[in-house]
Design an enzyme around this catalytic site. Structure first.
Site, PDB file in Angstrom:
ATOM      1  N   GLY A  11      79.144  39.679 -54.778  1.00 43.51           N
ATOM      2  CA  GLY A  11      78.451  40.645 -54.822  1.00 43.51           C
ATOM      3  C   GLY A  11      77.030  40.247 -54.275  1.00 43.51           C
ATOM      4  O   GLY A  11      76.755  39.118 -54.360  1.00 43.51           O
ATOM      5  N   GLY A  14      71.397  39.629 -57.241  1.00 44.52           N
ATOM      6  CA  GLY A  14      70.971  40.474 -58.724  1.00 44.52           C
ATOM      7  C   GLY A  14      71.918  41.331 -59.272  1.00 44.52           C
ATOM      8  O   GLY A  14      71.766  42.118 -60.357  1.00 44.52           O
ATOM      9  N   THR A  18      76.874  35.728 -62.058  1.00 32.39           N
ATOM     10  CA  THR A  18      76.868  34.547 -62.971  1.00 32.39           C
ATOM     11  C   THR A  18      77.330  35.146 -64.337  1.00 32.39           C
ATOM     12  O   THR A  18      77.788  34.437 -65.141  1.00 32.39           O
ATOM     13  CB  THR A  18      75.637  33.754 -62.969  1.00 32.39           C
ATOM     14  OG1 THR A  18      75.502  33.381 -61.607  1.00 32.39           O
ATOM     15  CG2 THR A  18      75.660  32.651 -63.882  1.00 32.39           C
ATOM     16  N   ASP A  86      81.262  31.905 -59.982  1.00 30.93           N
ATOM     17  CA  ASP A  86      80.396  33.022 -59.669  1.00 30.93           C
ATOM     18  C   ASP A  86      80.138  33.324 -58.175  1.00 30.93           C
ATOM     19  O   ASP A  86      79.080  33.618 -57.654  1.00 30.93           O
ATOM     20  CB  ASP A  86      79.087  33.044 -60.513  1.00 30.93           C
ATOM     21  CG  ASP A  86      78.384  31.908 -60.062  1.00 30.93           C
ATOM     22  OD1 ASP A  86      78.747  30.795 -59.233  1.00 30.93           O
ATOM     23  OD2 ASP A  86      77.174  31.672 -60.582  1.00 30.93           O
TER      24      ASP A  86
END
Length: 219
Positions: A11, A14, A18, A86
């Site tokens: 994505g 922000g 993670t 991630d």
């Protein structure tokens, strides 16, 4: 395609990739693979002057992710150890197509194709998305020096790029399950019920034997 679970969280900047990857890793006891971000010596300069520093920035990320995924294959997946990451290396093309000039992009794609050939691919992708206001708020809260000059317009364009790529990816790779979650509606860090919603969906997907659904599932 790996039979061992290999989950990636993707994505825009922000959105909480993670944080969610670590929570998934803790719950399932999967090995956690985290991308190198702040170690990139070009990233701060990139946000100050995208045209000047985009190629150096993207090449650094590409080479590091290539090395990481090679190691993950031999050290974990080949040994039947599940992994959650991630990032997905396809993000390199998302960012490169947004920032590189045509001549540099052509060169970059050739290098990308060579390096990614044969790398391990995930069988589940967690796609997080959120509004621009949410993304900007989370970026401000984590207060990274290198991200202080991120343009809202750049972030908005990047979010649209992600949406388009994820829709195309599911059609191109129907054996990969893409689970889509709205970051405006779910706060998986502060709200355990929201995290449980995501965990339960992952469990259902794993129980089904992964990875042969025809469409993105939205929550």
């Amino acid at each position: 395609m790996n039979n061992i679970p290999f989950i990636t969280v993707e994505g825009p900047i922000g959105v909480g990739k993670t944080s969610l990857a670590k929570l998934i890793s803790d719950h399932f006891q999967y090995h956690l693979l985290k991308e190198i971000v702040e170690e990139n010596p070009f990233l701060g300069k990139f946000y100050e002057n995208i045209d000047e520093w985009s190629f150096q920035t993207e090449m650094f990320f590409l080479c590091n992710r290539y090395k990481q995924l090679n190691d993950i294959q031999s050290d974990f997946l080949d040994k039947n150890i599940p992994v959650v990451a991630d990032y997905h290396i396809l993000k390199n093309l998302i960012f490169a197509k947004r920032t590189l000039q045509e001549k540099e992009l052509s060169k970059y794609i050739r290098i990308y194709d060579v390096l990614t050939d044969g790398l391990p691919a995930p069988n589940i992708i967690i796609y997080l998305h959120a509004s621009l206001d949410t993304l900007m708020e989370r970026i401000q809260k984590r207060d990274r020096d290198i991200e202080k000059n991120i343009s809202p317009l750049y972030l908005e364009q990047l979010s649209a790029d992600y949406q388009e790529v994820m829709e195309k990816y599911q059609k191109q790779y129907p054996n990969v399950q893409v689970l889509s979650f709205n970051g405006d509606a779910l706060d998986f860090v502060k709200n355990k019920k929201d995290l449980d919603t995501i965990i339960d969906k992952i469990k259902q997907t794993l129980t089904l034997g992964a990875y042969n659904h025809e469409s993105t599932q939205e929550i």
